[in-house]
Design a protein around this motif. Structure first.
Motif, PDB file in Angstrom:
ATOM      1  N   SER A 119       0.872  -1.370   0.001  1.00  0.00           N
ATOM      2  CA  SER A 119       0.065   0.123   0.065  1.00  0.00           C
ATOM      3  C   SER A 119       0.803   1.243   0.242  1.00  0.00           C
ATOM      4  CB  SER A 119      -0.897   0.157   1.166  1.00  0.00           C
ATOM      5  OG  SER A 119      -1.796  -1.116   1.263  1.00  0.00           O
ATOM      6  N   ILE A 120       1.853   1.095   0.713  1.00  0.00           N
ATOM      7  CA  ILE A 120       2.751   2.283   0.857  1.00  0.00           C
ATOM      8  C   ILE A 120       3.466   2.754  -0.457  1.00  0.00           C
ATOM      9  CG2 ILE A 120       4.806   3.311   1.588  1.00  0.00           C
ATOM     10  CD1 ILE A 120       4.267   2.066   4.527  1.00  0.00           C
ATOM     11  N   VAL A 121       3.957   1.560  -1.141  1.00  0.00           N
ATOM     12  CA  VAL A 121       4.610   1.879  -2.370  1.00  0.00           C
ATOM     13  C   VAL A 121       3.521   2.284  -3.272  1.00  0.00           C
ATOM     14  CG1 VAL A 121       5.618   0.296  -4.368  1.00  0.00           C
ATOM     15  CG2 VAL A 121       6.370  -0.087  -2.083  1.00  0.00           C
ATOM     16  N   ASN A 122       2.307   1.872  -3.500  1.00  0.00           N
ATOM     17  CA  ASN A 122       1.275   2.279  -4.486  1.00  0.00           C
ATOM     18  C   ASN A 122       0.937   3.592  -4.246  1.00  0.00           C
ATOM     19  OD1 ASN A 122       1.307  -0.323  -5.323  1.00  0.00           O
ATOM     20  ND2 ASN A 122      -0.699  -0.618  -4.524  1.00  0.00           N
ATOM     21  N   TYR A 123       0.861   4.209  -3.125  1.00  0.00           N
ATOM     22  CA  TYR A 123       0.397   5.657  -2.441  1.00  0.00           C
ATOM     23  C   TYR A 123       1.446   6.502  -2.926  1.00  0.00           C
ATOM     24  CZ  TYR A 123      -4.118   4.200  -0.646  1.00  0.00           C
ATOM     25  OH  TYR A 123      -5.366   4.050  -0.806  1.00  0.00           O
ATOM     26  N   VAL A 124       2.782   5.931  -2.740  1.00  0.00           N
ATOM     27  CA  VAL A 124       3.951   6.822  -3.057  1.00  0.00           C
ATOM     28  C   VAL A 124       4.106   7.272  -4.621  1.00  0.00           C
ATOM     29  CG1 VAL A 124       6.525   7.177  -3.142  1.00  0.00           C
ATOM     30  CG2 VAL A 124       5.310   6.422  -1.003  1.00  0.00           C
ATOM     31  N   TYR A 125       3.739   6.122  -5.437  1.00  0.00           N
ATOM     32  CA  TYR A 125       3.824   6.464  -6.969  1.00  0.00           C
ATOM     33  C   TYR A 125       2.698   7.206  -7.321  1.00  0.00           C
ATOM     34  CZ  TYR A 125       7.613   2.869  -8.059  1.00  0.00           C
ATOM     35  OH  TYR A 125       8.676   2.261  -8.016  1.00  0.00           O
ATOM     36  N   LEU A 126       1.839   7.416  -6.398  1.00  0.00           N
ATOM     37  CA  LEU A 126       0.619   8.179  -6.754  1.00  0.00           C
ATOM     38  C   LEU A 126       0.646   9.648  -6.234  1.00  0.00           C
ATOM     39  CD1 LEU A 126      -2.470   5.924  -6.141  1.00  0.00           C
ATOM     40  CD2 LEU A 126      -1.365   6.398  -8.595  1.00  0.00           C
ATOM     41  N   LEU A 127       1.467   9.521  -5.140  1.00  0.00           N
ATOM     42  CA  LEU A 127       1.644  10.857  -4.307  1.00  0.00           C
ATOM     43  C   LEU A 127       2.432  12.180  -4.939  1.00  0.00           C
ATOM     44  CD1 LEU A 127       1.099  12.739  -1.686  1.00  0.00           C
ATOM     45  CD2 LEU A 127       2.811  11.765  -0.851  1.00  0.00           C
ATOM     46  N   ILE A 128       3.524  11.331  -5.599  1.00  0.00           N
ATOM     47  CA  ILE A 128       4.519  12.224  -6.352  1.00  0.00           C
ATOM     48  C   ILE A 128       3.842  12.876  -7.519  1.00  0.00           C
ATOM     49  CG2 ILE A 128       6.786  12.188  -7.631  1.00  0.00           C
ATOM     50  CD1 ILE A 128       7.787   9.806  -5.554  1.00  0.00           C
ATOM     51  N   PRO A 129       3.237  12.157  -8.282  1.00  0.00           N
ATOM     52  CA  PRO A 129       2.774  12.918  -9.555  1.00  0.00           C
ATOM     53  C   PRO A 129       1.551  13.745  -9.153  1.00  0.00           C
ATOM     54  CG  PRO A 129       2.762  10.528  -9.911  1.00  0.00           C
ATOM     55  CD  PRO A 129       3.052  10.762  -8.539  1.00  0.00           C
ATOM     56  N   THR A 130       1.077  13.686  -8.062  1.00  0.00           N
ATOM     57  CA  THR A 130      -0.148  14.635  -7.617  1.00  0.00           C
ATOM     58  C   THR A 130       0.319  15.663  -6.977  1.00  0.00           C
ATOM     59  OG1 THR A 130      -1.653  12.605  -6.926  1.00  0.00           O
ATOM     60  CG2 THR A 130      -2.134  14.757  -5.878  1.00  0.00           C
ATOM     61  N   VAL A 131       1.433  15.722  -6.241  1.00  0.00           N
ATOM     62  CA  VAL A 131       2.216  16.557  -5.772  1.00  0.00           C
ATOM     63  C   VAL A 131       2.669  17.602  -6.803  1.00  0.00           C
ATOM     64  CG1 VAL A 131       4.105  17.787  -4.167  1.00  0.00           C
ATOM     65  CG2 VAL A 131       2.625  15.775  -3.442  1.00  0.00           C
ATOM     66  N   ALA A 132       3.581  17.042  -7.754  1.00  0.00           N
ATOM     67  CA  ALA A 132       4.018  17.635  -8.852  1.00  0.00           C
ATOM     68  C   ALA A 132       3.091  18.374  -9.703  1.00  0.00           C
ATOM     69  CB  ALA A 132       4.824  16.494  -9.605  1.00  0.00           C
ATOM     70  N   SER A 133       1.927  17.642 -10.061  1.00  0.00           N
ATOM     71  CA  SER A 133       1.057  18.310 -10.880  1.00  0.00           C
ATOM     72  C   SER A 133       0.310  19.327 -10.029  1.00  0.00           C
ATOM     73  CB  SER A 133      -0.102  17.127 -11.119  1.00  0.00           C
ATOM     74  OG  SER A 133       0.424  16.308 -11.834  1.00  0.00           O
ATOM     75  N   LEU A 134       0.000  19.471  -8.855  1.00  0.00           N
ATOM     76  CA  LEU A 134      -0.600  20.395  -8.131  1.00  0.00           C
ATOM     77  C   LEU A 134       0.505  21.798  -8.232  1.00  0.00           C
ATOM     78  CD1 LEU A 134      -2.275  18.750  -5.198  1.00  0.00           C
ATOM     79  CD2 LEU A 134      -3.390  20.055  -6.925  1.00  0.00           C
ATOM     80  N   ARG A 135       1.610  21.561  -7.975  1.00  0.00           N
ATOM     81  CA  ARG A 135       2.750  22.375  -8.086  1.00  0.00           C
ATOM     82  C   ARG A 135       2.759  23.148  -9.139  1.00  0.00           C
ATOM     83  NH1 ARG A 135       8.538  22.183  -8.756  1.00  0.00           N
ATOM     84  NH2 ARG A 135       9.408  23.699  -7.402  1.00  0.00           N
ATOM     85  N   ARG A 136       2.818  22.344 -10.323  1.00  0.00           N
ATOM     86  CA  ARG A 136       2.838  22.957 -11.552  1.00  0.00           C
ATOM     87  C   ARG A 136       1.558  23.834 -11.997  1.00  0.00           C
ATOM     88  NH1 ARG A 136       6.385  20.428 -14.946  1.00  0.00           N
ATOM     89  NH2 ARG A 136       8.539  20.210 -13.819  1.00  0.00           N
ATOM     90  N   ALA A 137       0.338  23.272 -11.473  1.00  0.00           N
ATOM     91  CA  ALA A 137      -0.864  23.816 -11.643  1.00  0.00           C
ATOM     92  C   ALA A 137      -0.909  25.406 -11.035  1.00  0.00           C
ATOM     93  CB  ALA A 137      -1.977  23.239 -11.187  1.00  0.00           C
ATOM     94  N   VAL A 138      -0.272  25.433  -9.795  1.00  0.00           N
ATOM     95  CA  VAL A 138      -0.134  26.706  -9.136  1.00  0.00           C
ATOM     96  C   VAL A 138       0.812  27.515  -9.703  1.00  0.00           C
ATOM     97  CG1 VAL A 138       0.430  27.872  -6.756  1.00  0.00           C
ATOM     98  CG2 VAL A 138      -0.980  25.554  -6.921  1.00  0.00           C
ATOM     99  N   GLN A 139       1.953  26.841 -10.183  1.00  0.00           N
ATOM    100  CA  GLN A 139       2.745  27.788 -10.770  1.00  0.00           C
ATOM    101  C   GLN A 139       2.776  28.476 -12.195  1.00  0.00           C
ATOM    102  OE1 GLN A 139       6.414  25.202 -10.611  1.00  0.00           O
ATOM    103  NE2 GLN A 139       6.930  26.228  -8.489  1.00  0.00           N
ATOM    104  N   THR A 140       1.833  27.811 -12.891  1.00  0.00           N
ATOM    105  CA  THR A 140       1.867  28.050 -14.471  1.00  0.00           C
ATOM    106  C   THR A 140       0.828  29.108 -14.561  1.00  0.00           C
ATOM    107  OG1 THR A 140       0.989  27.368 -16.574  1.00  0.00           O
ATOM    108  CG2 THR A 140      -0.205  26.452 -14.591  1.00  0.00           C
ATOM    109  N   ARG A 141       1.142  29.940 -15.587  1.00  0.00           N
ATOM    110  CA  ARG A 141      -0.065  31.108 -15.982  1.00  0.00           C
ATOM    111  C   ARG A 141      -0.746  30.616 -17.200  1.00  0.00           C
ATOM    112  NH1 ARG A 141       4.338  36.470 -15.954  1.00  0.00           N
ATOM    113  NH2 ARG A 141       4.719  36.102 -13.769  1.00  0.00           N
ATOM    114  N   SER A 142      -0.580  29.475 -17.753  1.00  0.00           N
ATOM    115  CA  SER A 142      -1.479  28.882 -18.872  1.00  0.00           C
ATOM    116  C   SER A 142      -2.548  28.284 -18.369  1.00  0.00           C
ATOM    117  CB  SER A 142      -0.547  28.022 -19.660  1.00  0.00           C
ATOM    118  OG  SER A 142      -1.472  27.312 -20.551  1.00  0.00           O
ATOM    119  N   ARG A 143      -3.738  28.826 -19.070  1.00  0.00           N
ATOM    120  CA  ARG A 143      -4.984  28.240 -18.507  1.00  0.00           C
ATOM    121  C   ARG A 143      -5.110  26.788 -18.751  1.00  0.00           C
ATOM    122  NH1 ARG A 143     -10.526  29.046 -20.599  1.00  0.00           N
ATOM    123  NH2 ARG A 143      -9.536  29.731 -22.383  1.00  0.00           N
TER     124      ARG A 143
END
Length: 382
Positions: free
Chosen positions: A150-174
């Protein structure tokens, strides 16, 4: 006699049919060939999970009686499929967001270690019952060690989620913000399923939640279909401009952006001498070379127009000269059979080492260099 898990199996059957439909209709219009391959791998893992989950449900109702060894194997494949689905999703986002540069091969291998360990443990558990087992009633159950999976599965999901949210906040492109927000939603599927599966054991919560995400992704892909060149199946000029609008603001000295423009030499003569069908074949052949280049280097490729193509790469691990030589080397190996002509390319490039906002600027610089190199080719070849 009641069959509480029969609706469970039927629901997953419909999910399976839809997932196959999505898989068959998916093409390379959302990015590089490598990105689409990882997305396809994720859907294949989902299909595997559905098939084994249906068998599990039928066994639970006694409609299909599986021998204990076969039941253990079916459940082993199911938990492996879930783990692989999480891993392939991570790989898709890693490539899409360029979380790891193409030249960081050691880091890529390190990231794959957890999934290799989990797959081995799952395979061994089929026989040993370390992570899961089949009880005396021929039903699946997990051990206290299953939390490792379960930990391995969630880590593989958590990294993309955090990275995607970070980019969504940073980008100026709609456009880019909407895409990243879609990626970040994927983490919700297993979380909702984990919260509700004990409350609703006869409802396939995980399958339905993954189905929802695949459906959202498919709608996004359908929207991107208008950005695909019909002849070559490459991204078209519209998608190239969008891509540069997304990536240019993130260019820096540490991660420069390379725009490489390429033009087929003597293409008009191929059309005039051998006909437009042969000209189309030449364009498809070169598009295949670019797809192989993209698969090897993680670059973005597009048909700019006519016989002119564009390749966009992160310059942290390569140079424009290396990219050009890679394309030319692959083009030479592609033309081993006798042919009435030999394809060659002229190239020009521009490198952005700082944030820019106008795609036309860097394209114009690369095109100007291509124009000069093209004149040299004409002088050398009459």
């Amino acid at each position: 006699m009641t069959y509480p898990y029969l609706p469970y199996a039927i629901t997953e059957g419909y999910c399976l049919i839809y997932a196959v439909t999505v898989l068959l209709r998916m093409n390379n219009s959302i990015g590089t060939e490598h990105e689409v391959r990882e997305l396809r791998n994720m859907i294949w893992a989902y299909l595997s999970m559905l098939v084994t989950d249906i068998l599990w449900a039928l066994n639970e109702d006694g409609i299909l009686i599986l021998a204990r060894p076969l039941n253990a194997a079916v459940n082993g494949i199911a938990v492996m499929s879930i783990a692989l689905g999480c891993f392939f999703w991570y790989k898709f986002i890693e490539s899409r967001l360029m979380l790891i540069r193409p030249d960081q091969k050691r880091l890529r291998r390190l990231v794959a270690v957890p999934i290799i360990v989990i797959i081995l443990l799952d395979a061994i558990s089929v026989f040993t019952g370390w992570l899961f087992f089949i009880d005396e009633n021929n039903r699946y159950d997990s051990t206290s060690l299953f939390f490792i999976q379960s930990i391995v599965n969630y880590v593989y999901l958590l990294i993309p989620t955090v990275a995607s949210l970070r980019r969504a906040v940073q980008t100026r492109s709609r456009l880019e913000r909407g895409e990243y927000a879609t990626y970040s939603v994927y983490m919700i599927a297993p979380l909702i399923a984990g919260l509700l599966e004990d409350v609703l054991p006869t409802v396939p919560m995980l399958a339905l939640n993954i189905f929802m995400i695949i459906h959202i992704l498919f709608l996004m892909i359908q929207n991107m279909q208008i950005s695909t060149d019909a002849l070559t199946d490459l991204n078209n000029r519209r998608r190239l401009n969008q891509y540069l609008e997304e990536r240019l603001p993130r260019a820096s000295a540490a991660h420069p952006l390379i725009v490489l423009m390429m033009d087929l030499n003597g293409f008009k003569a191929i059309n005039d001498t051998h006909g437009h069908l042969e000209g189309d074949h030449a364009l498809r052949l070169f598009a295949g070379v670019l797809k192989r280049t993209a698969a090897q280097t993680g670059t973005f490729i597009a048909r700019y127009g006519g016989d002119e193509f564009c390749l966009v790469a992160d310059g942290a691990g390569t140079t424009p000269e290396q990219l050009t030589e890679n394309v030319r080397a692959l083009l030479r190996t592609e033309q081993t059979a006798p042919a009435p002509y030999t394809l060659t390319v002229s190239a020009g490039f521009a490198v952005s080492g700082e944030a820019e906002s106008d795609p036309n600027g860097i394209i114009s610089r690369a095109d100007a260099m291509l124009y000069e190199n093209k004149k040299e080719w004409h002088r050398a070849n009459g």
